[in-house]
Design a protein around this motif. Structure first.
Motif, PDB file in Angstrom:
ATOM      1  N   LEU A 158      31.202 -42.558  62.114  1.00 39.05           N
ATOM      2  CA  LEU A 158      30.094 -42.103  62.960  1.00 39.05           C
ATOM      3  C   LEU A 158      30.464 -40.867  63.774  1.00 39.05           C
ATOM      4  CD1 LEU A 158      28.582 -45.466  64.271  1.00 39.05           C
ATOM      5  CD2 LEU A 158      27.318 -43.677  63.050  1.00 39.05           C
ATOM      6  N   GLU A 159      31.733 -40.716  64.113  1.00 36.89           N
ATOM      7  CA  GLU A 159      32.142 -39.530  64.861  1.00 36.89           C
ATOM      8  C   GLU A 159      31.850 -38.265  64.067  1.00 36.89           C
ATOM      9  OE1 GLU A 159      36.027 -39.804  66.848  1.00 36.89           O
ATOM     10  OE2 GLU A 159      36.046 -41.942  66.357  1.00 36.89           O
ATOM     11  N   VAL A 160      32.080 -38.317  62.771  1.00 38.02           N
ATOM     12  CA  VAL A 160      31.819 -37.175  61.902  1.00 38.02           C
ATOM     13  C   VAL A 160      30.316 -37.010  61.674  1.00 38.02           C
ATOM     14  CG1 VAL A 160      32.299 -36.130  59.659  1.00 38.02           C
ATOM     15  CG2 VAL A 160      34.042 -37.548  60.783  1.00 38.02           C
ATOM     16  N   GLU A 161      29.637 -38.111  61.398  1.00 39.13           N
ATOM     17  CA  GLU A 161      28.211 -38.044  61.089  1.00 39.13           C
ATOM     18  C   GLU A 161      27.400 -37.473  62.249  1.00 39.13           C
ATOM     19  OE1 GLU A 161      27.908 -41.788  57.953  1.00 39.13           O
ATOM     20  OE2 GLU A 161      27.392 -42.099  60.058  1.00 39.13           O
ATOM     21  N   VAL A 162      27.680 -37.950  63.444  1.00 37.82           N
ATOM     22  CA  VAL A 162      26.909 -37.472  64.599  1.00 37.82           C
ATOM     23  C   VAL A 162      27.284 -36.030  64.939  1.00 37.82           C
ATOM     24  CG1 VAL A 162      26.332 -37.882  67.022  1.00 37.82           C
ATOM     25  CG2 VAL A 162      26.617 -39.812  65.472  1.00 37.82           C
ATOM     26  N   ALA A 163      28.562 -35.689  64.795  1.00 42.85           N
ATOM     27  CA  ALA A 163      28.966 -34.297  65.018  1.00 42.85           C
ATOM     28  C   ALA A 163      28.238 -33.369  64.054  1.00 42.85           C
ATOM     29  CB  ALA A 163      30.476 -34.156  64.861  1.00 42.85           C
ATOM     30  N   GLU A 164      28.098 -33.790  62.794  1.00 41.15           N
ATOM     31  CA  GLU A 164      27.379 -32.974  61.821  1.00 41.15           C
ATOM     32  C   GLU A 164      25.898 -32.872  62.157  1.00 41.15           C
ATOM     33  OE1 GLU A 164      30.215 -33.760  57.878  1.00 41.15           O
ATOM     34  OE2 GLU A 164      28.416 -34.986  58.217  1.00 41.15           O
ATOM     35  N   GLN A 165      25.305 -33.975  62.620  1.00 42.93           N
ATOM     36  CA  GLN A 165      23.913 -33.921  63.066  1.00 42.93           C
ATOM     37  C   GLN A 165      23.737 -32.881  64.168  1.00 42.93           C
ATOM     38  OE1 GLN A 165      23.372 -38.257  63.922  1.00 42.93           O
ATOM     39  NE2 GLN A 165      21.286 -37.889  63.173  1.00 42.93           N
ATOM     40  N   LEU A 166      24.612 -32.945  65.153  1.00 42.35           N
ATOM     41  CA  LEU A 166      24.500 -32.042  66.298  1.00 42.35           C
ATOM     42  C   LEU A 166      24.713 -30.593  65.892  1.00 42.35           C
ATOM     43  CD1 LEU A 166      26.421 -34.305  68.808  1.00 42.35           C
ATOM     44  CD2 LEU A 166      24.016 -33.675  68.984  1.00 42.35           C
ATOM     45  N   LYS A 167      25.658 -30.355  64.998  1.00 39.54           N
ATOM     46  CA  LYS A 167      25.872 -28.990  64.517  1.00 39.54           C
ATOM     47  C   LYS A 167      24.616 -28.447  63.838  1.00 39.54           C
ATOM     48  CE  LYS A 167      29.589 -27.742  62.444  1.00 39.54           C
ATOM     49  NZ  LYS A 167      30.710 -27.678  61.488  1.00 39.54           N
ATOM     50  N   GLY A 168      23.853 -29.324  63.217  1.00 43.33           N
ATOM     51  CA  GLY A 168      22.632 -28.899  62.555  1.00 43.33           C
ATOM     52  C   GLY A 168      21.500 -28.563  63.504  1.00 43.33           C
TER      53      GLY A 168
ATOM     54  N   GLU B  81      33.643 -44.296  70.816  1.00 40.75           N
ATOM     55  CA  GLU B  81      33.049 -45.643  70.882  1.00 40.75           C
ATOM     56  C   GLU B  81      31.793 -45.690  70.021  1.00 40.75           C
ATOM     57  OE1 GLU B  81      29.818 -47.724  72.012  1.00 40.75           O
ATOM     58  OE2 GLU B  81      30.176 -46.206  73.558  1.00 40.75           O
ATOM     59  N   ALA B  82      31.737 -46.676  69.114  1.00 41.35           N
ATOM     60  CA  ALA B  82      30.790 -46.620  68.007  1.00 41.35           C
ATOM     61  C   ALA B  82      29.370 -47.045  68.368  1.00 41.35           C
ATOM     62  CB  ALA B  82      31.302 -47.477  66.846  1.00 41.35           C
ATOM     63  N   LEU B  83      29.179 -47.896  69.376  1.00 40.50           N
ATOM     64  CA  LEU B  83      27.819 -48.291  69.729  1.00 40.50           C
ATOM     65  C   LEU B  83      27.012 -47.096  70.222  1.00 40.50           C
ATOM     66  CD1 LEU B  83      28.261 -51.737  71.534  1.00 40.50           C
ATOM     67  CD2 LEU B  83      27.996 -51.249  69.093  1.00 40.50           C
ATOM     68  N   SER B  84      27.626 -46.271  71.055  1.00 34.78           N
ATOM     69  CA  SER B  84      26.928 -45.090  71.567  1.00 34.78           C
ATOM     70  C   SER B  84      26.664 -44.087  70.468  1.00 34.78           C
ATOM     71  CB  SER B  84      27.738 -44.437  72.690  1.00 34.78           C
ATOM     72  OG  SER B  84      27.818 -45.294  73.810  1.00 34.78           O
ATOM     73  N   LEU B  85      27.606 -43.942  69.542  1.00 31.31           N
ATOM     74  CA  LEU B  85      27.399 -43.013  68.432  1.00 31.31           C
ATOM     75  C   LEU B  85      26.306 -43.508  67.489  1.00 31.31           C
ATOM     76  CD1 LEU B  85      31.123 -42.114  67.795  1.00 31.31           C
ATOM     77  CD2 LEU B  85      29.351 -40.555  68.611  1.00 31.31           C
ATOM     78  N   ALA B  86      26.251 -44.819  67.267  1.00 32.92           N
ATOM     79  CA  ALA B  86      25.161 -45.372  66.455  1.00 32.92           C
ATOM     80  C   ALA B  86      23.819 -45.122  67.130  1.00 32.92           C
ATOM     81  CB  ALA B  86      25.382 -46.870  66.233  1.00 32.92           C
ATOM     82  N   ALA B  87      23.792 -45.292  68.451  1.00 32.69           N
ATOM     83  CA  ALA B  87      22.562 -45.009  69.198  1.00 32.69           C
ATOM     84  C   ALA B  87      22.192 -43.537  69.105  1.00 32.69           C
ATOM     85  CB  ALA B  87      22.732 -45.426  70.658  1.00 32.69           C
ATOM     86  N   ALA B  88      23.178 -42.652  69.193  1.00 40.48           N
ATOM     87  CA  ALA B  88      22.904 -41.222  69.108  1.00 40.48           C
ATOM     88  C   ALA B  88      22.367 -40.840  67.734  1.00 40.48           C
ATOM     89  CB  ALA B  88      24.167 -40.430  69.419  1.00 40.48           C
ATOM     90  N   LYS B  89      22.972 -41.388  66.695  1.00 40.09           N
ATOM     91  CA  LYS B  89      22.501 -41.081  65.344  1.00 40.09           C
ATOM     92  C   LYS B  89      21.037 -41.485  65.185  1.00 40.09           C
ATOM     93  CE  LYS B  89      23.428 -41.936  60.440  1.00 40.09           C
ATOM     94  NZ  LYS B  89      24.254 -42.664  59.448  1.00 40.09           N
ATOM     95  N   ALA B  90      20.696 -42.695  65.614  1.00 37.55           N
ATOM     96  CA  ALA B  90      19.316 -43.166  65.508  1.00 37.55           C
ATOM     97  C   ALA B  90      18.381 -42.354  66.404  1.00 37.55           C
ATOM     98  CB  ALA B  90      19.249 -44.645  65.868  1.00 37.55           C
ATOM     99  N   THR B  91      18.838 -42.024  67.606  1.00 41.32           N
ATOM    100  CA  THR B  91      18.010 -41.250  68.533  1.00 41.32           C
ATOM    101  C   THR B  91      17.705 -39.873  67.969  1.00 41.32           C
ATOM    102  OG1 THR B  91      18.899 -42.426  70.460  1.00 41.32           O
ATOM    103  CG2 THR B  91      17.887 -40.285  70.864  1.00 41.32           C
ATOM    104  N   LEU B  92      18.719 -39.193  67.474  1.00 41.18           N
ATOM    105  CA  LEU B  92      18.524 -37.847  66.922  1.00 41.18           C
ATOM    106  C   LEU B  92      17.576 -37.875  65.730  1.00 41.18           C
ATOM    107  CD1 LEU B  92      22.199 -36.586  67.225  1.00 41.18           C
ATOM    108  CD2 LEU B  92      20.230 -35.637  68.447  1.00 41.18           C
TER     109      LEU B  92
END
Length: 433
Positions: free
Chosen positions: A104-114, A294-305
């Motif tokens: 998730l650290e990579v996935e959310v970072a890639e989302q944000l870069k986009g 921490e993965a719960l916050s990253l999961a929340a960020a992925k879904a939120t974005l």
């Protein structure tokens, strides 16, 4: 005394009982100043909330309110938003924090870069002041300079809070390394530009919009001076648009800091920006933390974005915010109250009071009291979420329609303080001169 035909103020006995317990155990009885009793009419407003759903909250006494503060910013979608909460539950089944890096650290970072302009690299942490302070440290490391200039609010760490009246405990040597400048005033910026200035950090917009290409001119001055430009986008990020203020105003920062709206209430902050600056975090600048991944916050960020993009949330915030802002200003005119206006960009607007006509804190206190009477929780601004719908805005405007005449009568009769049935709202930073 208020008219006898007014709605009764809510009962808050349980709130007050919890507050008495909190005073004995917690400094200031709160972890977040903006949520504490000093920012509400003490004796009138609830002090403890039990639960929330959508844009509504229920206090410990069972009173229901439409919330215009939304946890002081993080709830871009709303309380107990199903898609985000489901993502948290799914991740909880697999674990929260791990001994190695989580995908998730990579996935959310890639989302944000986009989404974020100029986000060549991304670092996660937990709070807004984590990443603003990391940005300042990186700027000093990258430029080899010591001094920082700021405008706005940037957290509790020494480099910033030393510029405020709450500076006790910050060495004078540290305070001397931070300068202040005035938003929308390029002359105040030019007066502090020199070869010692590592960075300029600012909130790109609060409630006063940039004038005369202020942000673009600031960008040019920083480039010419070899100074890094840092945007503190705690409030603008993912609300003005998915690209934040950089995209909205078409101006690029070297580093940009985000939190609040990115994970719909879960604790996550983001530092983004130039690769050549952020790569200093690999070896030369230490910015690592146990809970950054921490993965719960990253999961929340992925879904939120995902939801922010799929549902066009920034446009919804603008639509609902415009309806509320324009409605407030029409009501102020209807009730012949020229001393108050609602200003700012629609996703987050502020009710202002002309201090020539009334003490702004007293006016805010009385209006807050009357909105509480009508089931609206308000601290002076409108922080819109995706859960605020047209019917909610209409109900808020109906509450204003009832509350504003009370304020108007009190000002005409010079009874504002007497009509406040508790201790008025207190300033965050007390004047020291």
């Amino acid at each position: 005394m208020p008219p006898t035909d007014e709605l009764a103020l809510p009962k808050i006995s349980e709130s007050n009982a919890w507050y008495a317990r909190a005073l004995a155990a917690i400094p200031g009885a709160t972890q977040t100043l903006a949520k504490g009793a000093t920012q509400y009419v003490d004796g009138v407003a609830p002090k403890f909330l039990r639960r929330g759903k959508g844009c509504r909250v229920w206090d410990v006494d069972g009173n229901e309110f439409i919330d215009l503060t939304m946890a002081v910013g993080p709830l871009s979608l709303g309380y107990c938003y199903d898609k985000v909460d489901d993502a948290i539950r799914r991740q909880l089944e697999d674990g929260i924090t791990f001994s190695l890096v989580h995908p998730l650290e990579v996935e959310v970072a890639e989302q944000l870069k986009g989404h974020i302009p100029g986000a060549e690299m991304v670092r996660f942490s937990k709070t807004g002041c984590d990443v603003t302070s990391a940005a300042v440290r990186l700027a000093r490391a990258f430029t080899g300079r010591k001094v920082v200039a700021c405008s706005g609010y940037h957290g509790w760490h020494d480099w910033y809070i030393g510029t405020t009246p709450r500076s006790l405990g910050v060495p004078s040597e540290v305070q001397a390394l931070t300068r202040k400048f005035t938003y929308n005033d390029l002359s105040s910026v030019r007066s502090i530009l020199d070869q010692d200035l590592a960075a300029i950090i600012l909130e790109p917009v609060l409630f006063e919009e940039p004038r005369n290409a202020f942000l673009q001119e600031l960008r040019q001055l920083c480039t010419q001076n070899g100074t890094l430009l840092i945007f503190d986008e705690m409030w603008t990020g993912f609300r003005l648009g998915l690209g934040g203020a950089q995209a909205y105003f078409d101006v690029g920062a070297d580093l940009a800091c985000f939190s609040k709206a990115v994970a719909n209430g879960m604790p996550l902050s983001v530092l983004s920006g130039r690769r050549d600056v952020l790569k200093l975090c690999e070896n030369d600048v230490f910015f690592y933390t146990t809970f950054g991944g921490e993965a719960l916050s990253l999961a929340a960020a992925k879904a939120t974005l995902e939801e922010l993009e799929e549902k066009g949330v920034p446009q919804h915030l603008a639509d609902m915010g415009t309806m509320l802002q324009e409605g407030y200003n029409r009501l102020a005119e209807k009730h012949e109250l020229p001393f108050t206006r609602c200003i700012g960009l629609p996703c987050r607007t502020l009710v202002t009071f002309d201090e020539k006509a009334v003490d702004p804190l007293l006016a805010k206190s009385l209006l807050q009291q009357e909105l509480i009477r009508h089931g609206v929780l308000w601290t002076g601004f409108h922080n819109m979420s995706f859960s605020h719908k047209t019917a909610d805005v209409e109900r808020i405007l109906a509450a204003y329609d009832a509350a504003l005449p009370v304020l108007g009568r009190a000002i005409r009769k010079n009874t504002v303080r007497n009509d406040i049935q508790g201790k008025p709202v207190q300033p965050v930073f007390r004047k020291t001169q």
